[in-house]
Design a protein around this motif. Sequence first.
Motif, PDB file in Angstrom:
ATOM      1  N   UNK A   8      -3.615 -21.237   2.705  1.00  0.00           N
ATOM      2  CA  UNK A   8      -2.034 -20.605   2.652  1.00  0.00           C
ATOM      3  C   UNK A   8      -2.015 -19.498   1.586  1.00  0.00           C
ATOM      4  N   UNK A   9      -3.244 -19.095   1.051  1.00  0.00           N
ATOM      5  CA  UNK A   9      -3.235 -17.883   0.069  1.00  0.00           C
ATOM      6  C   UNK A   9      -2.626 -16.628   0.664  1.00  0.00           C
ATOM      7  N   UNK A  10      -2.938 -16.498   1.899  1.00  0.00           N
ATOM      8  CA  UNK A  10      -2.280 -15.141   2.505  1.00  0.00           C
ATOM      9  C   UNK A  10      -0.733 -14.975   2.890  1.00  0.00           C
ATOM     10  N   UNK A  11      -0.017 -16.256   2.524  1.00  0.00           N
ATOM     11  CA  UNK A  11       1.415 -16.372   2.487  1.00  0.00           C
ATOM     12  C   UNK A  11       2.024 -16.326   1.355  1.00  0.00           C
ATOM     13  N   UNK A  12       1.333 -15.999   0.414  1.00  0.00           N
ATOM     14  CA  UNK A  12       1.937 -15.679  -0.998  1.00  0.00           C
ATOM     15  C   UNK A  12       2.599 -14.328  -0.993  1.00  0.00           C
ATOM     16  N   UNK A  13       3.576 -14.315  -1.729  1.00  0.00           N
ATOM     17  CA  UNK A  13       4.319 -12.963  -1.512  1.00  0.00           C
ATOM     18  C   UNK A  13       3.695 -11.991  -2.430  1.00  0.00           C
ATOM     19  N   UNK A  14       2.977 -12.352  -3.492  1.00  0.00           N
ATOM     20  CA  UNK A  14       2.052 -11.406  -4.151  1.00  0.00           C
ATOM     21  C   UNK A  14       0.944 -10.818  -3.471  1.00  0.00           C
ATOM     22  N   UNK A  15       0.615 -11.364  -2.263  1.00  0.00           N
ATOM     23  CA  UNK A  15      -0.540 -10.863  -1.563  1.00  0.00           C
ATOM     24  C   UNK A  15      -0.129 -10.195  -0.352  1.00  0.00           C
ATOM     25  N   UNK A  16       1.052  -9.908  -0.193  1.00  0.00           N
ATOM     26  CA  UNK A  16       1.622  -9.029   0.772  1.00  0.00           C
ATOM     27  C   UNK A  16       1.801  -7.386   0.518  1.00  0.00           C
ATOM     28  N   UNK A  17       1.235  -6.669   1.405  1.00  0.00           N
ATOM     29  CA  UNK A  17       1.420  -5.333   1.388  1.00  0.00           C
ATOM     30  C   UNK A  17       2.799  -4.918   1.676  1.00  0.00           C
ATOM     31  N   UNK A  18       3.477  -5.704   2.652  1.00  0.00           N
ATOM     32  CA  UNK A  18       4.672  -5.371   3.255  1.00  0.00           C
ATOM     33  C   UNK A  18       5.853  -5.484   2.013  1.00  0.00           C
ATOM     34  N   UNK A  19       5.919  -6.280   1.175  1.00  0.00           N
ATOM     35  CA  UNK A  19       6.788  -6.513   0.092  1.00  0.00           C
ATOM     36  C   UNK A  19       6.924  -5.527  -0.993  1.00  0.00           C
ATOM     37  N   UNK A  20       5.766  -5.000  -1.291  1.00  0.00           N
ATOM     38  CA  UNK A  20       5.832  -3.853  -2.180  1.00  0.00           C
ATOM     39  C   UNK A  20       6.447  -2.839  -1.678  1.00  0.00           C
ATOM     40  N   UNK A  21       6.175  -2.452  -0.639  1.00  0.00           N
ATOM     41  CA  UNK A  21       6.480  -1.458   0.299  1.00  0.00           C
ATOM     42  C   UNK A  21       8.189  -1.392   0.402  1.00  0.00           C
ATOM     43  N   UNK A  22       8.621  -2.502   0.902  1.00  0.00           N
ATOM     44  CA  UNK A  22      10.139  -2.924   1.111  1.00  0.00           C
ATOM     45  C   UNK A  22      10.692  -2.904  -0.159  1.00  0.00           C
ATOM     46  N   UNK A  23      10.291  -3.494  -1.327  1.00  0.00           N
ATOM     47  CA  UNK A  23      11.093  -3.331  -2.515  1.00  0.00           C
ATOM     48  C   UNK A  23      11.132  -1.953  -3.000  1.00  0.00           C
ATOM     49  N   UNK A  24       9.908  -1.240  -3.156  1.00  0.00           N
ATOM     50  CA  UNK A  24      10.076   0.097  -3.640  1.00  0.00           C
ATOM     51  C   UNK A  24      10.768   1.009  -2.909  1.00  0.00           C
ATOM     52  N   UNK A  25      10.850   0.717  -1.415  1.00  0.00           N
ATOM     53  CA  UNK A  25      12.041   1.503  -0.564  1.00  0.00           C
ATOM     54  C   UNK A  25      13.482   1.323  -1.013  1.00  0.00           C
ATOM     55  N   UNK A  26      13.586   0.123  -1.241  1.00  0.00           N
ATOM     56  CA  UNK A  26      15.085  -0.340  -1.564  1.00  0.00           C
ATOM     57  C   UNK A  26      15.315   0.495  -3.113  1.00  0.00           C
ATOM     58  N   UNK A  27      14.261   0.291  -4.015  1.00  0.00           N
ATOM     59  CA  UNK A  27      14.687   0.955  -5.284  1.00  0.00           C
ATOM     60  C   UNK A  27      14.693   2.517  -5.293  1.00  0.00           C
ATOM     61  N   UNK A  28      13.850   3.245  -4.397  1.00  0.00           N
ATOM     62  CA  UNK A  28      14.280   4.485  -4.427  1.00  0.00           C
ATOM     63  C   UNK A  28      15.404   4.793  -3.741  1.00  0.00           C
ATOM     64  N   UNK A  29      15.866   4.180  -2.777  1.00  0.00           N
ATOM     65  CA  UNK A  29      17.224   4.445  -2.090  1.00  0.00           C
ATOM     66  C   UNK A  29      18.196   4.109  -3.099  1.00  0.00           C
ATOM     67  N   UNK A  30      18.002   3.055  -4.089  1.00  0.00           N
ATOM     68  CA  UNK A  30      19.006   3.134  -5.004  1.00  0.00           C
ATOM     69  C   UNK A  30      19.220   3.953  -5.977  1.00  0.00           C
ATOM     70  N   UNK A  31      18.106   4.825  -6.341  1.00  0.00           N
ATOM     71  CA  UNK A  31      18.106   5.939  -6.949  1.00  0.00           C
ATOM     72  C   UNK A  31      19.112   7.087  -6.703  1.00  0.00           C
ATOM     73  N   UNK A  32      18.829   7.176  -5.542  1.00  0.00           N
ATOM     74  CA  UNK A  32      19.835   8.018  -4.749  1.00  0.00           C
ATOM     75  C   UNK A  32      21.390   7.828  -4.624  1.00  0.00           C
ATOM     76  N   UNK A  33      21.759   6.625  -4.801  1.00  0.00           N
ATOM     77  CA  UNK A  33      23.142   6.220  -4.549  1.00  0.00           C
ATOM     78  C   UNK A  33      24.112   6.991  -5.632  1.00  0.00           C
ATOM     79  N   UNK A  34      23.687   7.038  -6.759  1.00  0.00           N
ATOM     80  CA  UNK A  34      24.791   7.627  -7.888  1.00  0.00           C
ATOM     81  C   UNK A  34      24.699   9.021  -7.849  1.00  0.00           C
ATOM     82  N   UNK A  35      23.687   9.600  -7.231  1.00  0.00           N
ATOM     83  CA  UNK A  35      23.642  11.025  -6.904  1.00  0.00           C
ATOM     84  C   UNK A  35      24.121  11.478  -5.770  1.00  0.00           C
TER      85      UNK A  35
END
Length: 147
Positions: A8-35
Motif C-alpha cells: 500500500x506504499x504507492x497509495x500514500x499521498x506523499x508518494x503521488x506525483x498528481x497531488x503536488x501538481x494539483x495543490x501547486x496549481x490551486x496555489x498558483x491560481x489563488x495567487x492570481x485571485x487578488x490581482x
Amino acid sequence: MNDNKDKYESLKLKNQLCFPLYAASRQIVNLYTPVLKPLGITYTQYIVFMVLWEQDGITMSELGNQLFLNNGTLTPLIKKMEQDGYIRRERCQNDERIVRLYLTEKGFELREKAVDIPSKVGSCLKLSEKDAELLYNLLYSILEQTK
C-alpha cells in the motif's frame, strides 16, 4: 504482515506525483485571485483573454484545445464573457457548427489593465529563472503526453 505495508506504499499521498501538481496549481491560481478581482474576471476568463489577445477570431474548438477545456466548461464561460461585453461569437457562414470568438473594444481595453499581471504574480514565486524554465518544460511535456 510487512508485505501488506509495502503493498500500500504507492497509495500514500506523499508518494503521488498528481497531488503536488494539483495543490501547486490551486496555489498558483489563488495567487492570481487578488490581482484579477479588481478587473472583475476569474483566472479561467484571464486565460481565455490571453489566447484571444494573441489570436482574435479563434474558433471555440481551437480555444478549447489550447486551454485543455471541454465544451461543457468553455461554453458557459464564453456566454458570461459575451454578456459582460468582452467578446462576441460569430458562426461561420460555410459551417454553422464552427463558432469564432472576437474581442470587443472592451475586451481589447482590458489588455492594458492586465499588462502587469504576469510580473505581479511571478514576483510571488521564488524560483530561479533556470528552475522556472525547467518546471515550464516539464509541465508542457506532461500536457503534450495527455492530449
